[in-house]
Design a protein around this motif. Structure first.
Motif, PDB file in Angstrom:
ATOM      1  N   TYR A  68      71.914  69.614   8.372  1.00  0.00           N
ATOM      2  CA  TYR A  68      70.728  69.408   7.206  1.00  0.00           C
ATOM      3  C   TYR A  68      71.070  69.843   6.199  1.00  0.00           C
ATOM      4  O   TYR A  68      70.911  68.881   4.834  1.00  0.00           O
ATOM      5  N   ALA A 115      68.363  62.082   7.278  1.00  0.00           N
ATOM      6  CA  ALA A 115      67.256  61.391   8.106  1.00  0.00           C
ATOM      7  C   ALA A 115      67.601  61.984   9.450  1.00  0.00           C
ATOM      8  O   ALA A 115      66.501  62.485  10.187  1.00  0.00           O
ATOM      9  N   LYS A 116      68.663  61.857   9.929  1.00  0.00           N
ATOM     10  CA  LYS A 116      69.051  62.007  11.536  1.00  0.00           C
ATOM     11  C   LYS A 116      68.711  63.815  11.755  1.00  0.00           C
ATOM     12  O   LYS A 116      68.279  64.133  12.484  1.00  0.00           O
ATOM     13  N   ALA A 121      67.186  65.915   9.849  1.00  0.00           N
ATOM     14  CA  ALA A 121      65.595  66.189   9.723  1.00  0.00           C
ATOM     15  C   ALA A 121      65.030  66.009  10.960  1.00  0.00           C
ATOM     16  O   ALA A 121      64.062  66.719  11.348  1.00  0.00           O
ATOM     17  N   GLY A 122      65.379  64.848  11.896  1.00  0.00           N
ATOM     18  CA  GLY A 122      64.573  64.552  13.008  1.00  0.00           C
ATOM     19  C   GLY A 122      64.935  65.491  13.883  1.00  0.00           C
ATOM     20  O   GLY A 122      64.092  65.846  14.594  1.00  0.00           O
ATOM     21  N   GLU A 135      62.493  62.692   8.134  1.00  0.00           N
ATOM     22  CA  GLU A 135      63.164  61.846   8.602  1.00  0.00           C
ATOM     23  C   GLU A 135      62.853  60.349   8.256  1.00  0.00           C
ATOM     24  O   GLU A 135      63.559  59.577   8.048  1.00  0.00           O
ATOM     25  N   CYS A 156      63.356  59.463   4.431  1.00  0.00           N
ATOM     26  CA  CYS A 156      64.727  59.207   4.186  1.00  0.00           C
ATOM     27  C   CYS A 156      65.499  57.982   5.085  1.00  0.00           C
ATOM     28  O   CYS A 156      66.057  57.119   4.385  1.00  0.00           O
TER      29      CYS A 156
END
Length: 135
Positions: free
Chosen positions: A60, A103-104, A106-107, A115, A118
């Motif tokens: 992140y 994005a990944k 954050a998820g 996520e 982004c």
């Protein structure tokens, strides 16, 4: 700037990223990022590697750094906050990869709003990148 799209917003084409060549030569991404901290590609590679190792918090942080460095570069290249950032233009890939990694990551840390934001930003910037990068 390149061509346009149906909305009339021009494409943004970033300048060559010297870090990409060093990475392709096999130079350690940490060394590349330390020597060229404005390179989105170096940070994107660090983020992708961290994601692959399950180091989600580090991923992140790396991805966020690459994302912000990419925004700086986009703005210097005339980007006004919207419009295509084509995957087909190789120098754009560092920013797009950093955005996908953000994005990944954050998820994975439970930041679902980030996520989604982004992932939407990536799809809006380059549907081809989103497909290539699994978003």
């Amino acid at each position: 700037m390149g061509g346009g799209n149906l909305m009339g917003v021009p494409e943004t084409l970033l300048p060559e990223d010297g870090a990409a060549a060093r990475l392709a030569e096999g130079v350690d991404p940490r060394e590349v990022a330390a020597g060229q901290p404005t390179s989105s590609m170096a940070w994107a590679v660090l983020a992708e590697t961290a994601l692959g190792q399950g180091a989600d918090l580090e991923a992140y942080a790396f991805a966020r750094t690459g994302y912000h460095r990419g925004l700086d570069s986009l703005r210097r290249s005339g980007w006004k906050g919207q419009g295509p950032v084509p995957w087909s233009h190789e120098p754009n890939r560092g920013f797009l990869r950093a955005l996908a990694a953000l994005a990944k990551a954050a998820g994975r840390i439970g930041e679902v709003d980030e996520e989604a934001r982004c992932a939407d930003f990536l799809r809006g910037s380059s549907a081809e990148a989103a497909s290539e990068l699994g978003l």
